[in-house]
Design an enzyme around this catalytic site. Structure first.
Site, PDB file in Angstrom:
ATOM      1  N   CYS A 232       0.887  -1.177   0.000  1.00 45.57           N
ATOM      2  CA  CYS A 232       0.000   0.000   0.000  1.00 45.57           C
ATOM      3  C   CYS A 232       0.915   1.214   0.000  1.00 45.57           C
ATOM      4  CB  CYS A 232      -0.919  -0.001   1.219  1.00 45.57           C
ATOM      5  SG  CYS A 232      -1.913  -1.504   1.412  1.00 45.57           S
ATOM      6  N   ALA A 233       1.734   1.319  -1.026  1.00 48.67           N
ATOM      7  CA  ALA A 233       2.894   2.219  -1.014  1.00 48.67           C
ATOM      8  C   ALA A 233       2.523   3.691  -1.031  1.00 48.67           C
ATOM      9  CB  ALA A 233       3.806   1.894  -2.198  1.00 48.67           C
ATOM     10  N   GLY A 237       6.815   6.937   0.971  1.00 48.59           N
ATOM     11  CA  GLY A 237       7.742   7.297   2.042  1.00 48.59           C
ATOM     12  C   GLY A 237       8.474   6.105   2.621  1.00 48.59           C
ATOM     13  N   ASP A 256       0.288  -0.139  -5.443  1.00 49.68           N
ATOM     14  CA  ASP A 256      -0.833   0.652  -4.944  1.00 49.68           C
ATOM     15  C   ASP A 256      -1.953   0.623  -5.977  1.00 49.68           C
ATOM     16  OD1 ASP A 256      -0.966   2.792  -2.470  1.00 49.68           O
ATOM     17  OD2 ASP A 256      -2.411   3.242  -4.048  1.00 49.68           O
ATOM     18  N   ASP A 283      -4.129  -3.007 -10.769  1.00 50.28           N
ATOM     19  CA  ASP A 283      -5.335  -2.775 -11.577  1.00 50.28           C
ATOM     20  C   ASP A 283      -6.118  -4.062 -11.818  1.00 50.28           C
ATOM     21  OD1 ASP A 283      -3.521  -3.959 -13.262  1.00 50.28           O
ATOM     22  OD2 ASP A 283      -3.361  -2.266 -14.647  1.00 50.28           O
ATOM     23  N   ASP A 301       1.173  -1.489   4.884  1.00 52.07           N
ATOM     24  CA  ASP A 301       0.880  -0.263   5.627  1.00 52.07           C
ATOM     25  C   ASP A 301      -0.577   0.063   5.305  1.00 52.07           C
ATOM     26  OD1 ASP A 301       1.079   2.057   7.079  1.00 52.07           O
ATOM     27  OD2 ASP A 301       2.087   3.191   5.501  1.00 52.07           O
ATOM     28  N   CYS A 354      -1.496   3.694  11.004  1.00 48.98           N
ATOM     29  CA  CYS A 354      -1.307   4.910  11.804  1.00 48.98           C
ATOM     30  C   CYS A 354      -2.572   5.159  12.622  1.00 48.98           C
ATOM     31  CB  CYS A 354      -0.944   6.107  10.935  1.00 48.98           C
ATOM     32  SG  CYS A 354      -2.096   6.464   9.602  1.00 48.98           S
TER      33      CYS A 354
END
Length: 403
Positions: A232-233, A237, A256, A283, A301, A354
């Site tokens: 899930c780039a 970062g 992603d 995709d 992530d 997060c």
């Protein structure tokens, strides 16, 4: 402090876009700062910090001002008057600020400060969720910490420089930084400043990345020469950090569902000198299936509520809805089940968010380990980072190993 009409009008315009038109605060502030080329750093700082401050304390200020959404321009001026009064700023003789009841504002502030949902300016439903999941004491401390302004933390790009060399370079450009104990690649700015204009940034010597976020690459335990997937780039970062940890050796496949974010990652990777990153847009299911049982390390992530980063995204607490949190939990479990299949035997996986809610973190890992795909994995260790304890963003990460 003396208030300047053009700066205050900019703040009012920004608040209208954020509160009434549901625009993202960071995008609005970015546009506001381009409004007048004559503004100096102090002017831009006032517009940015005042806008974010009022967004952060929206509920408290609106209650004190006795206004309700959707806010009229008059309502926004009343909210601004509350902010200025509580900051001890003398109000100018402008018609928009006539009749501001300064004494009443201070009295109402004292009264509302006795109740957490007003004092910490949080929606009722979110206050209930946090207390239910974390308990009254932890949630109270965490809310208070998440309402503090976030420090600016940067990550040294070790592909191009060292921490000491970067400190010297930034000092030459008038920016003083401090090293952070237990964060090997992190530097904290002593004072806020526009670091994106520095030559050090343009040359790819650092990236802005919170200290908690910097823990994830270390947690994944990557080595030069490995094949690593960042699933899930986003804008990459953590992909960039992984590339530097691997000394540009091996392969980081950044995945992603949003191709535009991966284009931004390509630009950042070029600036960083990170040559071992390959981007792939998800995709179709084929993209993931091609990598089944082939990756030494996989980072998930995962998309989440973002409650751990409210310090830097204060408008998120007004945009979040209860149904979003419920839906995102299903997405997290689906992603864990699908993307874990990329890990080869003996390989490792990190699930990170997060968020500070156990339902998005420990509970998700526990559910996965009981699932058909999860039975092949064991939990090696996990880490819960609270803003109230670390002083940085709230985060969670779990390291799983495939048997």
């Amino acid at each position: 402090m003396r208030l300047h009409r053009n700066l205050v009008f900019a703040v009012i315009d920004g608040l209208h876009l954020i509160f009434n038109e549901n625009k993202y605060a960071d995008k609005v502030v970015e546009q506001l700062l381009k409004r007048d080329k004559r503004w100096g750093s102090r002017d831009r700082g006032f517009v940015a910090e005042t806008t974010y401050d009022i967004v952060r304390w929206k509920r408290l200020y609106a209650e004190i001002a006795e206004v309700k959404e959707p806010f009229t321009r008059e309502n926004l001026w009343r909210i601004f008057a509350v902010w200025a009064t509580l900051k001890g700023i003398k109000l100018p003789d402008w018609k928009q600020l006539e009749g501001t009841p300064s004494r009443k504002i201070k009295g109402r502030f004292d009264e509302f400060s006795k109740t957490r949902k007003y004092r910490e300016s949080i929606p009722d439903w979110l206050d209930n969720v946090g207390e239910k999941e974390l308990g009254n004491d932890v949630w109270t401390k965490e809310l208070h910490a998440l309402n503090e302004q976030a420090d600016v933390i940067i990550r040294v790009n070790t592909l191009k420089t060292t921490k000491i060399a970067l400190q010297d370079l930034l000092m030459d450009e008038g920016i003083e930084t401090l090293p952070l104990k237990d964060y090997p690649d992190a530097l904290q700015l002593k004072e806020r400043g526009n670091i994106f204009r520095t030559e050090a940034f343009k040359n790819g010597f650092f990236e802005v990345q919170d200290a908690s976020s910097q823990l994830v690459a270390d947690f994944l335990d990557v080595q030069p020469g490995m094949r690593v997937a960042d699933t899930c780039a986003g804008a990459g970062g953590k992909s960039l950090h992984l590339a530097s940890k691997m000394d540009n050796k091996g392969q980081v496949i950044a995945l992603d569902i949003y191709g535009n974010k991966l284009k931004e990652l390509k630009r950042r990777a070029k600036r960083n000198g990170a040559h071992n990153i390959e981007t792939r847009e998800i995709d179709s299911t084929k993209v993931i299936k091609k990598l089944h049982d082939k990756m030494d390390r996989v980072l998930i992530d995962a998309p989440c509520s973002g409650l751990g980063v409210l310090r830097r995204n204060p408008d998120a607490k007004w945009k979040l809805q209860p149904e979003f949190i419920e839906n995102i939990k299903s997405t997290q479990q689906q992603i864990l089940n699908d993307y874990s299949k990329m890990v080869k035997s003996g390989g490792k996986l990190v699930y990170a968010t997060c968020s500070i809610l156990p339902s998005e973190n420990q509970n998700q890992v526990a559910s996965f380990l009981k699932s058909e795909n999860g039975k092949d994995f064991k939990l090696v260790k996990d880490k819960k980072v609270l803003a109230s304890e670390s002083g940085f963003d709230g985060f969670y990460m779990a390291l799983l190993e495939k048997k």
